[in-house]
Write an enzyme that holds these catalytic residues in place. Structure first.
Site, PDB file in Angstrom:
ATOM      1  N   ASN A 104       0.744  -1.321   0.013  1.00  0.00           N
ATOM      2  CA  ASN A 104      -0.098  -0.033  -0.068  1.00  0.00           C
ATOM      3  C   ASN A 104       0.870   1.210   0.087  1.00  0.00           C
ATOM      4  OD1 ASN A 104      -1.784   2.179   0.473  1.00  0.00           O
ATOM      5  ND2 ASN A 104      -2.178   1.404   2.734  1.00  0.00           N
ATOM      6  N   LYS A 158       0.226   4.234  -0.477  1.00  0.00           N
ATOM      7  CA  LYS A 158      -0.432   5.501   0.205  1.00  0.00           C
ATOM      8  C   LYS A 158      -0.273   6.790  -0.788  1.00  0.00           C
ATOM      9  CE  LYS A 158      -0.027   3.745   4.739  1.00  0.00           C
ATOM     10  NZ  LYS A 158       0.128   3.685   6.167  1.00  0.00           N
ATOM     11  N   HIS A 215      -9.594   1.263   5.043  1.00  0.00           N
ATOM     12  CA  HIS A 215      -8.168   1.634   5.584  1.00  0.00           C
ATOM     13  C   HIS A 215      -8.530   2.916   6.698  1.00  0.00           C
ATOM     14  CE1 HIS A 215      -4.221   2.794   6.435  1.00  0.00           C
ATOM     15  NE2 HIS A 215      -3.710   1.780   5.884  1.00  0.00           N
ATOM     16  N   GLU A 275      -6.734   5.109   7.569  1.00  0.00           N
ATOM     17  CA  GLU A 275      -6.672   6.446   7.237  1.00  0.00           C
ATOM     18  C   GLU A 275      -7.994   7.118   6.520  1.00  0.00           C
ATOM     19  OE1 GLU A 275      -2.974   5.774   5.148  1.00  0.00           O
ATOM     20  OE2 GLU A 275      -2.060   5.436   7.093  1.00  0.00           O
ATOM     21  N   GLU A 283      -5.020  -4.358  10.512  1.00  0.00           N
ATOM     22  CA  GLU A 283      -4.069  -3.493  10.923  1.00  0.00           C
ATOM     23  C   GLU A 283      -4.385  -2.705  12.315  1.00  0.00           C
ATOM     24  OE1 GLU A 283      -2.270  -2.367   6.770  1.00  0.00           O
ATOM     25  OE2 GLU A 283      -4.142  -1.105   7.004  1.00  0.00           O
ATOM     26  N   GLY A 317       2.621   2.774  10.558  1.00  0.00           N
ATOM     27  CA  GLY A 317       3.571   3.787  10.374  1.00  0.00           C
ATOM     28  C   GLY A 317       4.082   4.431  11.611  1.00  0.00           C
ATOM     29  N   SER A 362       3.567  -1.672  10.631  1.00  0.00           N
ATOM     30  CA  SER A 362       4.783  -1.792  10.775  1.00  0.00           C
ATOM     31  C   SER A 362       5.604  -3.068  10.460  1.00  0.00           C
ATOM     32  CB  SER A 362       5.365  -1.278  11.994  1.00  0.00           C
ATOM     33  OG  SER A 362       4.789   0.120  12.121  1.00  0.00           O
TER      34      SER A 362
HETATM   35  P1  PGA Z   1       2.922   0.461   7.561  1.00  0.00           P
HETATM   36  O1  PGA Z   1       1.289   0.724   6.742  1.00  0.00           O
HETATM   37  O2  PGA Z   1       3.441  -0.847   7.031  1.00  0.00           O
HETATM   38  O3  PGA Z   1       3.722   1.642   7.061  1.00  0.00           O
HETATM   39  O4  PGA Z   1       2.826   0.595   8.932  1.00  0.00           O
HETATM   40  C1  PGA Z   1       0.718  -0.333   6.539  1.00  0.00           C
HETATM   41  C2  PGA Z   1      -0.599   0.154   6.150  1.00  0.00           C
HETATM   42  O5  PGA Z   1      -1.240   1.320   6.479  1.00  0.00           O
HETATM   43  O6  PGA Z   1      -1.306  -0.444   5.311  1.00  0.00           O
END
Ligand code: PGA
Length: 249
Positions: free
Chosen positions: A9, A11, A94, A96, A166, A172, A212
């Protein structure tokens, strides 16, 4: 048996030359996988056309999509349009999108239905906030999200869903769920699918871990019996790291 999947992903990151370089680099690792393993890339929408060039080596998906097929929805792209572009899948729910863009459960359910009706695979994201985990509510929060977003589907349709667990506090942040905590949640999700549908259906659904996940911890996470791969953010933007994560499935 269910597929093992590593998905990137991206983003809101990347441009055309970045995409060509990184997909070129990972394509040999991706192509060498056995048939029960797949790599998906979710670049930002403006790169999907360029990503199509790599479709014989990996699958591509959109990070979002609107449920209406067409009309006066300035700035939106429909599931139908993504299908027409050649997308295989779409990310829905997601954290976000839920937090920053205030997408609620009714909207997410409509998106899931629209995506499936146009033959897109849905990567449905779920996950608890830190305070939910600290108060021991993590399982009920995640199961409520699944209930609201996908448990209205038929057993046939649910086979076109990939669930991405997640935990919001891990996205992140560099803080990964321990393999034990992640496995516990994945097993709870599979049990809920089994209770809602049946054991065979539960065994057929791919459940990914995200938050992460990186080249160092992927192998131990993916070794858990109910963790079928990962949805990768930051580490999917670094070719060397992403290649190691793909190799870990
Ligand atoms: P990350 O993001 O691996 O940077 O923690 C995962 C995601 O948001 O799908």
């Amino acid at each position: 048996m269910r597929k093992k999947i590593v998905a990137g992903n991206w983003k809101m990151n990347g441009n055309v030359s970045f995409l060509e370089n990184i997909l070129q680099e990972i394509s040999s690792t991706s192509k060498s996988l056995e048939n029960d393993k797949e790599v998906y890339i979710f670049p930002p929408a403006h790169l999907l056309l360029a990503a199509k060039t790599f479709k014989n080596r990996m699958k591509i998906g959109a990070q979002n999509g609107y449920f209406a097929d067409k009309g006066a929805f300035t700035g939106e792209i429909s599931m139908l349009q993504y299908k027409d572009l050649g997308c295989d899948a779409v990310l829905i729910g997601h954290s976000e999108r839920r937090a920053i863009f205030k997408e609620d459960k009714a909207l997410l359910k409509n998106k899931v239905d629209a995506a499936l009706s146009h033959g897109l695979k849905v990567f449905f994201c779920c996950g608890e906030q830190l305070e939910d985990r600290e108060s021991g509510q993590q399982e009920s929060i995640v199961l409520q999200q699944l209930q609201a977003g996908i448990f209205h589907l038929s057993a046939d349709d649910i086979k076109n869903i990939v669930i991405a667990y997640e935990p919001v506090w891990a996205i992140g942040t560099g803080k990964t769920a321990s393999k034990e905590d992640a496995q516990e949640m994945h097993a709870a999700i599979r049990k809920a699918i089994s209770e809602k549908y049946d054991a065979e259906t539960a065994q057929s659904v791919t459940i990914l871990y995200g938050g992460s996940c990186n080249a160092q911890n992927a192998q131990q996470l993916f070794a858990q019996p109910d963790i079928d791969g990962g949805l990768i953010g930051g580490a999917a933007l670094v070719a060397e790291d992403f290649k190691k994560i793909i190799a870990a499935i």
